[in-house]
Structure formats: structure tokens, C-alpha cells
Design a protein around this motif. Structure first.
Motif, PDB file in Angstrom:
ATOM      1  N   ASP A  46      50.758  55.616  40.088  1.00 28.64           N
ATOM      2  CA  ASP A  46      51.955  54.881  39.681  1.00 28.64           C
ATOM      3  C   ASP A  46      51.644  53.390  39.664  1.00 28.64           C
ATOM      4  O   ASP A  46      50.634  52.950  40.185  1.00 28.64           O
ATOM      5  CB  ASP A  46      53.159  55.183  40.590  1.00 28.64           C
ATOM      6  N   ASP A  49      54.652  47.291  40.676  1.00 31.14           N
ATOM      7  CA  ASP A  49      55.091  45.904  40.533  1.00 31.14           C
ATOM      8  C   ASP A  49      54.143  45.131  39.622  1.00 31.14           C
ATOM      9  O   ASP A  49      53.027  45.549  39.347  1.00 31.14           O
ATOM     10  CB  ASP A  49      55.285  45.206  41.890  1.00 31.14           C
ATOM     11  N   LYS A  50      54.644  44.005  39.121  1.00 28.14           N
ATOM     12  CA  LYS A  50      53.922  43.217  38.122  1.00 28.14           C
ATOM     13  C   LYS A  50      52.611  42.648  38.669  1.00 28.14           C
ATOM     14  O   LYS A  50      51.602  42.617  37.964  1.00 28.14           O
ATOM     15  CB  LYS A  50      54.827  42.093  37.623  1.00 28.14           C
ATOM     16  N   MET A  53      50.081  45.343  38.647  1.00 30.82           N
ATOM     17  CA  MET A  53      49.731  45.636  37.256  1.00 30.82           C
ATOM     18  C   MET A  53      48.698  44.625  36.770  1.00 30.82           C
ATOM     19  O   MET A  53      47.726  44.990  36.103  1.00 30.82           O
ATOM     20  CB  MET A  53      50.972  45.632  36.367  1.00 30.82           C
ATOM     21  N   LYS A  75      56.932  55.428  33.752  1.00 31.00           N
ATOM     22  CA  LYS A  75      57.150  54.648  32.525  1.00 31.00           C
ATOM     23  C   LYS A  75      56.175  53.491  32.355  1.00 31.00           C
ATOM     24  O   LYS A  75      55.754  53.202  31.254  1.00 31.00           O
ATOM     25  CB  LYS A  75      58.582  54.139  32.460  1.00 31.00           C
ATOM     26  N   ASP A  76      55.773  52.807  33.413  1.00 31.77           N
ATOM     27  CA  ASP A  76      54.903  51.641  33.266  1.00 31.77           C
ATOM     28  C   ASP A  76      53.488  52.002  32.845  1.00 31.77           C
ATOM     29  O   ASP A  76      52.728  51.136  32.428  1.00 31.77           O
ATOM     30  CB  ASP A  76      54.856  50.831  34.564  1.00 31.77           C
ATOM     31  N   LEU A  79      52.117  50.848  29.454  1.00 28.51           N
ATOM     32  CA  LEU A  79      51.550  49.516  29.248  1.00 28.51           C
ATOM     33  C   LEU A  79      50.035  49.572  29.068  1.00 28.51           C
ATOM     34  O   LEU A  79      49.443  48.691  28.451  1.00 28.51           O
ATOM     35  CB  LEU A  79      51.903  48.601  30.430  1.00 28.51           C
TER      36      LEU A  79
END
Length: 175
Positions: A46, A49-50, A53, A75-76, A79
Motif C-alpha cells: 500500500d 502518504d505523499k 510515495m 487506489k494510489d 500513480l
């Protein structure tokens, strides 16, 4: 020795431990991500957080693992498709858009049975094409999250094993 790195929140710890046990006797190391070392396969459970990422993107830019396996139900993870880097991205999950999914899930007293389904072809680390197919899997545990763990484990197995040797029989996972 082949090396698998696992990336994610604290929720990824059971996956890492599951994979460690699964690959212990195969000469494949499973570790939490080390931002200073190369890995053969990066597993992303998973992205939460940004800041993490951005750390993940930097790692991929610097070491560009040839294969990334990501939880397609998060969902992330989408990216990663936007990154302009040459790697194979395999998504696993129960979402029908994932590269690898589980179907025909049946709970029994001793655990779960399901079909491991490759929806879209990909190449393993030996350059062999893994085409769409189904493989029966049995998990000898009652914890439902091990269906996800097993999807990751069998996908990794398809990446490391010779195609002909792997698909001779059902996969039985005794946790």
C-alpha cells in the motif's frame, strides 16, 4: 541470491513475514525496502502518504527494479502507471482490472481454495511469457488476508521459477 523488497505501511508486515516463510528454502531473500540497495522485485502493499510515495518514486528512479508487483485494490497504486520508467508492473488483487486475481474462492474448515488467475500476460525474470491461465491454490489457514498474501507469493513464484516446472500441479500453501 535473489532479493525481494516489500514496501508499505505497518499493514504490509504480515505480507513480508508470509513471503519470508514462503521463500525461505528457495534461496530468495525477502526484506523491507532498503533505499540503498537494488532488489530483483519490489512488492508494494500500500501507499499511505505523499512523503512515502516520493521516497518510493526516488527509489524506483535510482534502482529501477525490473518488476514491481503492487496491490491493485489500493487506489494510489495507479500513480505508478504515470512514471516514465521502464519496468513491468503487475497488479494483484480482487479487482477484475488487476493483472492477477483470485476467483472461485471457497472457505473450508482447513483454509481456503481458489483459482489463481493471470488476466494479462507478463514475462517472468527468465524472459518466459506467462500467459493468461488459472492455477488451483489451497491455503491451509483460516485468515482471509492470506488470499492476498498468496496472490503475491504465487506471482513471485511465477517470476522466479521455470514456467514448465511451476505449473505441473496445484499450489498448496501451508502457513
Amino acid at each position: 541470491m535473489k532479493r525481494i523488497f516489500v514496501f508499505g505501511s505497518k499493514s504490509a508486515l504480515p505480507l513480508k513475514e508470509f513471503l519470508e516463510v514462503f521463500f525461505r528454502d528457495l534461496g530468495i531473500s525477502v526484506e523491507e525496502i532498503n533505499y540503498n540497495l537494488y532488489c530483483d522485485v519490489l512488492v508494494i502493499y500500500d501507499i499511505f502518504d505523499k512523503k512515502l510515495m516520493n521516497s518510493l518514486k526516488n527509489y524506483i528512479n535510482n534502482f529501477s527494479p525490473s518488476v514491481i508487483i503492487a496491490n491493485g485494490d489500493v487506489k494510489d497504486v495507479n500513480l505508478l502507471f504515470d512514471m516514465d520508467i521502464n519496468f513491468t508492473l503487475i497488479t494483484v488483487g480482487l479487482n477484475p482490472r488487476c493483472t492477477v486475481t483470485a476467483s472461485s474462492i471457497v472457505y473450508e474448515e482447513q483454509g481456503y481454495r481458489f483459482n489463481y488467475c493471470v488476466q494479462r500476460a507478463f514475462n517472468n525474470l527468465k524472459g518466459q511469457l506467462i500467459e493468461p491461465m488459472e492455477i488451483p491454490v489451497e491455503i491451509k489457514t483460516s485468515e482471509q488476508y492470506n488470499i492476498y498474501n498468496s496472490l503475491f507469493a504465487v506471482t513471485l513464484l511465477t517470476l522466479f521459477k521455470e514456467r514448465e516446472k511451476f505449473f505441473e500441479s496445484p499450489v498448496i500453501i501451508g502457513v
